[in-house]
Design a protein around this motif. Structure first.
Motif, short mmCIF file in Angstrom:
data_model
loop_
_atom_site.label_atom_id
_atom_site.label_comp_id
_atom_site.label_asym_id
_atom_site.label_seq_id
_atom_site.Cartn_x
_atom_site.Cartn_y
_atom_site.Cartn_z
N GLY A 172 0.81 -1.22 0.00
CA GLY A 172 0.00 0.00 0.00
C GLY A 172 0.83 1.26 0.00
O GLY A 172 0.36 2.32 0.43
N ILE A 173 2.07 1.18 -0.48
CA ILE A 173 2.95 2.35 -0.55
C ILE A 173 3.70 2.33 -1.88
O ILE A 173 3.80 1.29 -2.55
N LYS A 174 4.20 3.49 -2.30
CA LYS A 174 5.02 3.58 -3.49
C LYS A 174 6.48 3.43 -3.10
O LYS A 174 6.99 4.16 -2.25
N LEU A 175 7.14 2.47 -3.72
CA LEU A 175 8.54 2.24 -3.44
C LEU A 175 9.45 3.08 -4.34
O LEU A 175 10.56 3.44 -3.93
N LEU A 210 14.10 5.68 -5.49
CA LEU A 210 13.40 5.22 -4.29
C LEU A 210 12.73 6.39 -3.60
O LEU A 210 13.32 7.46 -3.45
N THR A 211 11.49 6.17 -3.19
CA THR A 211 10.81 7.14 -2.34
C THR A 211 11.41 7.05 -0.94
O THR A 211 12.11 6.09 -0.61
N PRO A 212 11.17 8.05 -0.09
CA PRO A 212 11.69 7.95 1.30
C PRO A 212 11.23 6.68 1.99
O PRO A 212 12.02 6.01 2.67
N GLU A 213 9.94 6.34 1.81
CA GLU A 213 9.47 5.11 2.44
C GLU A 213 10.07 3.88 1.75
O GLU A 213 10.31 2.84 2.36
N GLY A 214 10.33 4.02 0.43
CA GLY A 214 10.99 2.93 -0.29
C GLY A 214 12.40 2.71 0.22
O GLY A 214 12.87 1.56 0.29
N GLN A 215 13.10 3.80 0.54
CA GLN A 215 14.45 3.70 1.08
C GLN A 215 14.44 2.96 2.42
O GLN A 215 15.28 2.08 2.67
N VAL A 216 13.47 3.30 3.29
CA VAL A 216 13.35 2.61 4.58
C VAL A 216 13.08 1.13 4.36
O VAL A 216 13.69 0.26 4.99
#
Length: 303
Positions: free
Chosen positions: A44-47, A57-63
């Motif tokens: 449910g997030i964009k990587l 990579l998005t910030p959440e993708g980086q995490v």
């Protein structure tokens, strides 16, 4: 979450600058692109953020990438650990033993096993036969050096005879006995110190039977829970003891041991383990035990 999704994602995310990742995602291997897209849907997030042919990579993708790398590393360690366990390189092995009977051979056996399998953790438990039964039930030990399993347990165990030992009589040295053998019948008036039946039923019953076969019921003075206590009581002049010959392995400076007449009682000492598929660690231990059997029997001869 499928592990392959993480592998695809981390492989793509590691491409420097993610420019090549874009090409990798959309041109050369659409299956990887689909896997990453499935993973984004599942989470449910964009990587990745995509700008034309460039993917970053998005910030959440980086995490997520950093955590995914940890997960994959742990998975690889788990696979390697399982493979080592399958080869017998690591594991756990619980060993029960009767100390005085195992003394002549056990230390050499353990040393050789550790030299071959240094990654296997050994758990040692010195205990009487009944105590080893309980340790088996708890799963604390995998093999025991003990007396043969009782009738109600024998169907659940495999066992290997290590040696057979005679019954002997222990007397205080203060008696100054000159004979080399003692007639069992001559013990009819003695106070008999023995192992309590609950600790080792087989040996206790053999002692009673040997006395009965020679015309008397023994005068049981003390029934104790370990051989050290039995011999200490004899040293104190509080009786004599009928014991297995391996009791001579214990240090008892003021006790003398004599063979019996008749000398027709033999007590078995075995290695026992449960009837189930043994662990790799136990299999390798049994293999070593087979190799060492001639040496064990040489060390445990009773002239």
């Amino acid at each position: 979450m499928e592990l392959r999704h993480l592998r695809y994602f981390t492989a793509v995310a590691q491409w420097k600058g993610y420019r090549e990742a874009s090409r990798h995602l959309y041109i050369t291997q659409p299956s990887i692109s689909e896997a990453v897209s499935d993973l984004e849907t599942e989470l449910g997030i964009k990587l990745f953020s995509r700008d034309g042919r460039v993917a970053r990579l998005t910030p959440e993708g980086q995490v997520f990438y950093e955590e995914a790398m940890k997960t994959l590393a742990q998975a690889e360690r788990s696979v390697a650990t399982a493979q080592r366990a399958a080869k017998g390189e690591i594991g756990r092995l619980g060993i029960g033993f009767i100390g005085f009977a195992s003394y002549p051979f056990l230390s050499d056996l353990l040393r050789k096993y550790k030299a071959r399998h240094p990654g296997v953790a050994l758990r040692l438990e010195e205990n009487v036969p009944s105590g080893q039964d309980l340790a088996f039930d708890r799963g604390d030990i995998d093999i025991g050096f003990t007396r043969p399993p009782s009738a109600d347990r024998s169907s659940s165990y495999e066992s290997r005879l290590l040696f057979r030992e005679p019954l002997v009589v222990a007397l205080p040295k203060a008696r100054k006995v000159k004979a080399k053998r003692i007639r069992i019948a001559d013990l009819a008036t003695e106070r008999i110190v023995t192992f309590q039946r609950a600790s080792s039923p087989e040996v206790f019953d053999m002692i009673i039977r040997a006395c009965n076969d020679n015309g008397f019921s023994p005068r049981l003075h003390s029934e104790l829970n370990n051989m050290h206590s039995v011999l200490s009581t004899v040293e104190a002049g509080e009786g004599v003891a009928l014991v297995s010959a391996s009791a001579r392995n214990l240090r008892a400076d003021n006790v003398a041991f004599f063979r019996l007449q008749p000398d027709d009682v033999r007590i078995d000492f075995v290695a026992a383990w449960r009837k189930k598929e043994p662990s790799i660690a136990l299999k390798s231990f049994l293999q070593l035990l087979d190799e060492e059997m001639p040496a064990i029997r040489q060390k445990t001869r009773f002239p």
